[in-house]
Motif scaffolding. Structure first.
Motif, PDB file in Angstrom:
ATOM      1  N   GLN A  21       0.696  -1.209  -0.011  1.00 45.11           N
ATOM      2  CA  GLN A  21       0.160   0.043   0.048  1.00 45.11           C
ATOM      3  C   GLN A  21       0.982   1.194  -0.075  1.00 45.11           C
ATOM      4  O   GLN A  21       0.643   2.354  -0.766  1.00 45.11           O
ATOM      5  CB  GLN A  21      -0.790   0.077   1.176  1.00 45.11           C
ATOM      6  CG  GLN A  21      -2.128  -0.924   1.095  1.00 45.11           C
ATOM      7  CD  GLN A  21      -3.007  -1.219   2.106  1.00 45.11           C
ATOM      8  OE1 GLN A  21      -2.485  -0.683   3.615  1.00 45.11           O
ATOM      9  NE2 GLN A  21      -4.307  -1.703   2.087  1.00 45.11           N
ATOM     10  N   GLY A  22       1.884   1.291   0.501  1.00 43.39           N
ATOM     11  CA  GLY A  22       2.879   2.395   0.645  1.00 43.39           C
ATOM     12  C   GLY A  22       3.569   2.556  -0.784  1.00 43.39           C
ATOM     13  O   GLY A  22       3.856   3.521  -1.039  1.00 43.39           O
ATOM     14  N   ALA A  23       3.909   1.320  -1.379  1.00 44.04           N
ATOM     15  CA  ALA A  23       4.400   1.375  -2.634  1.00 44.04           C
ATOM     16  C   ALA A  23       3.507   1.849  -3.764  1.00 44.04           C
ATOM     17  O   ALA A  23       4.140   2.433  -4.863  1.00 44.04           O
ATOM     18  CB  ALA A  23       4.967  -0.070  -2.835  1.00 44.04           C
ATOM     19  N   HIS A  24       2.412   1.841  -3.577  1.00 47.24           N
ATOM     20  CA  HIS A  24       1.261   2.128  -4.426  1.00 47.24           C
ATOM     21  C   HIS A  24       0.722   3.471  -4.017  1.00 47.24           C
ATOM     22  O   HIS A  24       0.157   3.536  -3.169  1.00 47.24           O
ATOM     23  CB  HIS A  24       0.198   1.255  -4.918  1.00 47.24           C
ATOM     24  CG  HIS A  24       0.800  -0.088  -5.164  1.00 47.24           C
ATOM     25  ND1 HIS A  24       1.469  -0.076  -6.507  1.00 47.24           N
ATOM     26  CD2 HIS A  24       0.875  -1.318  -4.772  1.00 47.24           C
ATOM     27  CE1 HIS A  24       1.719  -1.596  -6.760  1.00 47.24           C
ATOM     28  NE2 HIS A  24       1.600  -2.224  -5.746  1.00 47.24           N
ATOM     29  N   ILE A  40       8.509  -0.230  -8.285  1.00 51.04           N
ATOM     30  CA  ILE A  40       8.379  -0.600  -6.600  1.00 51.04           C
ATOM     31  C   ILE A  40       9.549  -0.519  -5.718  1.00 51.04           C
ATOM     32  O   ILE A  40       9.637   0.304  -4.994  1.00 51.04           O
ATOM     33  CB  ILE A  40       7.604  -1.982  -6.466  1.00 51.04           C
ATOM     34  CG1 ILE A  40       6.085  -1.823  -7.053  1.00 51.04           C
ATOM     35  CG2 ILE A  40       7.611  -2.198  -4.987  1.00 51.04           C
ATOM     36  CD1 ILE A  40       5.571  -3.105  -7.104  1.00 51.04           C
ATOM     37  N   ALA A  41      10.709  -1.177  -6.492  1.00 51.73           N
ATOM     38  CA  ALA A  41      12.076  -0.620  -5.861  1.00 51.73           C
ATOM     39  C   ALA A  41      12.516   0.246  -5.798  1.00 51.73           C
ATOM     40  O   ALA A  41      13.153   0.798  -4.877  1.00 51.73           O
ATOM     41  CB  ALA A  41      12.890  -1.921  -6.398  1.00 51.73           C
ATOM     42  N   ALA A  42      12.349   1.097  -6.856  1.00 49.15           N
ATOM     43  CA  ALA A  42      12.924   2.654  -6.895  1.00 49.15           C
ATOM     44  C   ALA A  42      12.131   3.383  -6.099  1.00 49.15           C
ATOM     45  O   ALA A  42      12.712   4.718  -5.606  1.00 49.15           O
ATOM     46  CB  ALA A  42      12.800   2.994  -8.400  1.00 49.15           C
ATOM     47  N   GLY A  43      10.915   3.156  -5.760  1.00 54.20           N
ATOM     48  CA  GLY A  43      10.152   3.939  -4.966  1.00 54.20           C
ATOM     49  C   GLY A  43      10.191   3.777  -3.289  1.00 54.20           C
ATOM     50  O   GLY A  43       9.591   4.436  -2.465  1.00 54.20           O
TER      51      GLY A  43
END
Length: 170
Positions: A21-24, A40-43
């Motif tokens: 949820q934090g990644a999106h 996702i990893a970069a974020g």
């Protein structure tokens, strides 16, 4: 399955949901993923070393591609466990082949969710060798690395977070 193991898996799944949820940015548990594995990893700042390594190896387009992929993603803390200077040495252009081998050893073709991971004892990696997978009261291990978060879904696969960098041939 023993009760403690069921509780641990449930806790890991809850953490994964919170992480996803934090990644999106849109949040929401039932939403379809809107980002690929690399996005996702970069974020997530906990994956900055992994992202730098993926960039240095020239694997961004592959891991952002169609997939599906299962990535056992080591955190910055996992990379920090390596002997001093290892990461810096791997990131040098002349060591690109070795870095690529290490990174692709963390990737399995196909989307393997946590419920399936606990039912298998090995998985063939994109690098060519298989990782060993074991389940105990302590949790799920992949080649000696503890899986600390599971089922972070991406458009092109799934991420399972591990606490140690795994190395081919070990």
């Amino acid at each position: 399955m023993k009760m403690l193991q069921k509780i641990q898996i449930a806790m890991v799944l809850m953490l994964a949901t919170a992480f996803a949820q934090g990644a999106h940015h849109e949040g929401g548990h039932d939403e379809m993923p809107t980002q690929n594995i690399v996005e996702i990893a970069a974020g997530n700042p906990d994956f900055s070393t992994l992202v730098a390594a993926v960039q240095a190896a020239g694997l961004v387009d592959v891991l952002a591609g169609e997939g599906p992929f299962t990535v056992f993603a080591p955190t910055n803390a996992a990379f920090a466990k390596l002997p001093e200077g290892t990461v810096e040495t791997l990131l040098l252009p002349e060591n690109k082949d070795q870095l690529t081998a290490v990174l692709t050893y963390h990737v399995v073709a196909g989307k393997v969710m946590a419920a399936e991971v606990v039912t298998i004892d090995s998985a063939a990696t994109v690098q060519g060798e298989a990782v060993s997978i074991s389940t105990s009261d302590a949790g799920v291990m992949v080649d000696g690395a503890m899986v600390v978060m599971t089922d972070i879904e991406a458009l092109n696969g799934v991420i399972h977070v591990i606490d140690t960098v795994i190395l081919p041939g070990s």
